[in-house]
Design a protein around this motif. Structure first.
Motif, short mmCIF file in Angstrom:
data_model
loop_
_atom_site.label_atom_id
_atom_site.label_comp_id
_atom_site.label_asym_id
_atom_site.label_seq_id
_atom_site.Cartn_x
_atom_site.Cartn_y
_atom_site.Cartn_z
N SER A 246 9.86 65.27 -23.40
CA SER A 246 10.68 64.06 -23.44
C SER A 246 10.58 63.18 -22.18
O SER A 246 10.57 61.95 -22.32
CB SER A 246 12.14 64.41 -23.75
OG SER A 246 12.63 65.28 -22.77
N PRO A 247 10.50 63.73 -20.95
CA PRO A 247 10.38 62.82 -19.80
C PRO A 247 9.16 61.90 -19.90
O PRO A 247 9.24 60.72 -19.52
CB PRO A 247 10.25 63.77 -18.61
CG PRO A 247 10.85 65.04 -19.05
CD PRO A 247 10.60 65.14 -20.52
N ILE A 248 8.06 62.43 -20.44
CA ILE A 248 6.85 61.61 -20.55
C ILE A 248 7.06 60.50 -21.58
O ILE A 248 6.76 59.33 -21.33
CB ILE A 248 5.63 62.49 -20.93
CG1 ILE A 248 5.37 63.49 -19.81
CG2 ILE A 248 4.40 61.64 -21.18
CD1 ILE A 248 4.42 64.60 -20.17
N PHE A 249 7.63 60.89 -22.73
CA PHE A 249 7.88 59.88 -23.77
C PHE A 249 8.88 58.84 -23.28
O PHE A 249 8.71 57.64 -23.52
CB PHE A 249 8.41 60.55 -25.04
CG PHE A 249 7.31 61.13 -25.88
CD1 PHE A 249 6.38 60.30 -26.49
CD2 PHE A 249 7.18 62.49 -26.04
CE1 PHE A 249 5.34 60.82 -27.25
CE2 PHE A 249 6.16 63.03 -26.80
CZ PHE A 249 5.24 62.20 -27.41
N LEU A 250 9.93 59.31 -22.60
CA LEU A 250 10.95 58.37 -22.11
C LEU A 250 10.36 57.42 -21.07
O LEU A 250 10.69 56.23 -21.05
CB LEU A 250 12.14 59.14 -21.51
CG LEU A 250 13.01 59.88 -22.53
CD1 LEU A 250 14.07 60.70 -21.84
CD2 LEU A 250 13.67 58.89 -23.50
N THR A 251 9.48 57.95 -20.22
CA THR A 251 8.84 57.10 -19.21
C THR A 251 8.04 55.99 -19.88
O THR A 251 8.16 54.81 -19.52
CB THR A 251 7.89 57.95 -18.33
OG1 THR A 251 8.65 58.98 -17.71
CG2 THR A 251 7.23 57.11 -17.27
N VAL A 252 7.24 56.38 -20.88
CA VAL A 252 6.43 55.37 -21.59
C VAL A 252 7.35 54.40 -22.33
O VAL A 252 7.18 53.18 -22.25
CB VAL A 252 5.46 56.06 -22.58
CG1 VAL A 252 4.69 55.02 -23.38
CG2 VAL A 252 4.51 56.98 -21.85
N PHE A 253 8.35 54.93 -23.00
CA PHE A 253 9.25 54.10 -23.82
C PHE A 253 10.00 53.08 -22.94
O PHE A 253 10.00 51.88 -23.23
CB PHE A 253 10.24 55.02 -24.55
CG PHE A 253 11.23 54.28 -25.41
CD1 PHE A 253 10.85 53.75 -26.63
CD2 PHE A 253 12.54 54.12 -24.99
CE1 PHE A 253 11.76 53.06 -27.42
CE2 PHE A 253 13.46 53.43 -25.77
CZ PHE A 253 13.06 52.91 -26.98
N PHE A 254 10.61 53.55 -21.86
CA PHE A 254 11.42 52.65 -21.03
C PHE A 254 10.57 51.68 -20.22
O PHE A 254 11.06 50.65 -19.79
CB PHE A 254 12.34 53.44 -20.11
CG PHE A 254 13.53 54.02 -20.83
CD1 PHE A 254 14.43 53.19 -21.48
CD2 PHE A 254 13.74 55.38 -20.89
CE1 PHE A 254 15.51 53.72 -22.17
CE2 PHE A 254 14.81 55.91 -21.57
CZ PHE A 254 15.70 55.07 -22.22
#
Lengths: 253, 134
Positions: free
Chosen positions: A23-31
């Motif tokens: 999730s940190p990787i996805f959240l980084t890309v998303f945000f």
């Protein structure tokens, strides 16, 4: 029935754990796209110091990893295939240096780079990286797996050790060399402490250091983090099978 | 094979984007920034009528014929490129001449009078390029 329930619970638990990791990787890309592409425009166009830092990262990681592997192949040949007095002790010393926390060698590196006049240049990062023992240790393990008979047979055709190394040994170590190269590249790519100690000018910092500095610009930092991830991910995707084979070679020793 | 080719294509695109933006960053910034034609004034007249060589950042500009006061901050990132970050905009009074809105702007180092497109709206954080008229 009970087994199926246990399986389901274990699977759910593992999925949750996987989400926590991913999730940190996805959240980084998303945000990073929260404000459209503006954060990326900032990174690529309006804040040139970050692009410059990315360029510094590429130079340091690429030069260090390539030269490190070149040095390590030669050193590994000597450790694995050349019999001389003290070779075991020398390899043992290499392993000790490798196991030491890198902070132990930071101060000597700082003093040496000052004496050599390379302090606050990228050479201060590249030179110690080239002669790091990690790559030598890994490739020595790979080199030991090649039978001595092959080298003896090759000696009948040529007396040149360099030619034997390049034509006979290196092709057989391809997976191990690529894996070592990727590992050294990634290690240099992610290094923060060494640049902070050995560099002074902000324009010479690699991107890993700059990511720690811009806490005030959240979106820009997220975009920079995404760009920072791209190159190692592409490398891993391209060399995936070689990396897996290389890791397998290390494990067998 | 297709996977490897697509990775190579991605790698080439990534490399190109980095190299192009790094080598032509100044040109790209210049093209993207809002251009402002201006006539720089090398001195600043304070409230007492005394000419000063530089403009203090917090100076209050006594407007006589201008419209807006734009306070620009020279960014270290674009030093020497004539590109500034708009720090704040003070709307004083507008005058439209020949379809243009007249601006006054204030930087750390000089005071200038500019004319801009009346449709253009400026705000803090905007990046503008100062084109000095000789």
């Amino acid at each position: 029935m009970v087994k199926r329930v246990i399986d389901a619970v274990v699977t759910a638990f593992l999925v949750c754990m996987a989400l926590v990791v991913i999730s940190p990787i996805f959240l980084t890309v998303f945000f990073s796209f929260e404000d459209g592409f503006s954060a990326y425009a900032d990174f690529y166009v309006w804040k040139p110091i970050y692009l410059n830092a990315l360029f510094n990262s590429v130079i340091v990681a690429l030069v260090t990893s390539c030269l490190s592997v070149a040095v390590a192949v030669a050193a590994a040949y000597v450790f694995a295939k050349v019999k001389f007095r003290g070779s075991g002790i020398l390899l043992y010393l290499y392993i000790i240096v490798m196991l030491m926390p890198f902070q132990v060698t930071l101060l000597p590196q700082y003093i040496v780079s000052k004496k050599l006049g390379i302090y606050d240049t990228l050479l201060a990062l590249i030179l110690p990286g080239i002669f790091a023992p990690f790559a030598v240790f890994l490739l020595t393990q790979v080199m030991k797996s090649i039978p001595n008979e092959q080298i003896e047979a090759a000696r009948l055709d040529t007396g040149s050790t360099f030619r034997i190394l390049i034509s006979i040994l290196v092709p057989q170590m391809k997976a191990g060399i690529i894996c070592t190269w990727v590992l050294v590249f990634t290690e240099q790519w992610n290094s923060v402490a060494e640049p902070l100690i050995l560099l002074e000018t902000r324009e010479k910092y690699p991107l890993a250091v700059m990511l720690n500095e811009g806490s005030g610009e959240k979106l820009l930092m997220l975009a920079a983090t995404v760009v920072f991830m791209i190159l190692p991910l592409l490398m891993f995707a391209y060399f995936e099978s070689e990396i897996m084979d290389g890791l397998e070679e290390y494990r067998l020793k | 094979m297709i996977r490897k080719i697509s990775i190579i294509v991605l790698f080439v695109l990534f490399t190109l984007s980095v190299v192009l933006c790094r080598n032509f960053g100044e040109e790209i910034r210049g093209a993207l920034a809002t251009e402002i034609q201006c006539v720089p004034i090398s001195y600043y007249v304070d409230e007492d009528g005394i000419s000063r060589p530089t403009v203090p950042e917090d100076a209050v500009y006594s407007d006589d014929d201008g419209a807006y006061l734009l306070i620009l901050e020279e960014s270290e990132d674009y030093a020497g490129e004539g590109i500034f970050v708009l720090k704040s905009v003070h709307i004083a009074e507008s005058s439209r001449e020949d379809g243009m809105v007249r601006f006054r702007f204030l930087t750390n180092t000089f005071l200038g009078k500019v004319a801009c497109d009346p449709e253009k709206e400026f705000g803090a954080g905007d990046i503008v390029r100062i084109m000095r008229e000789e």
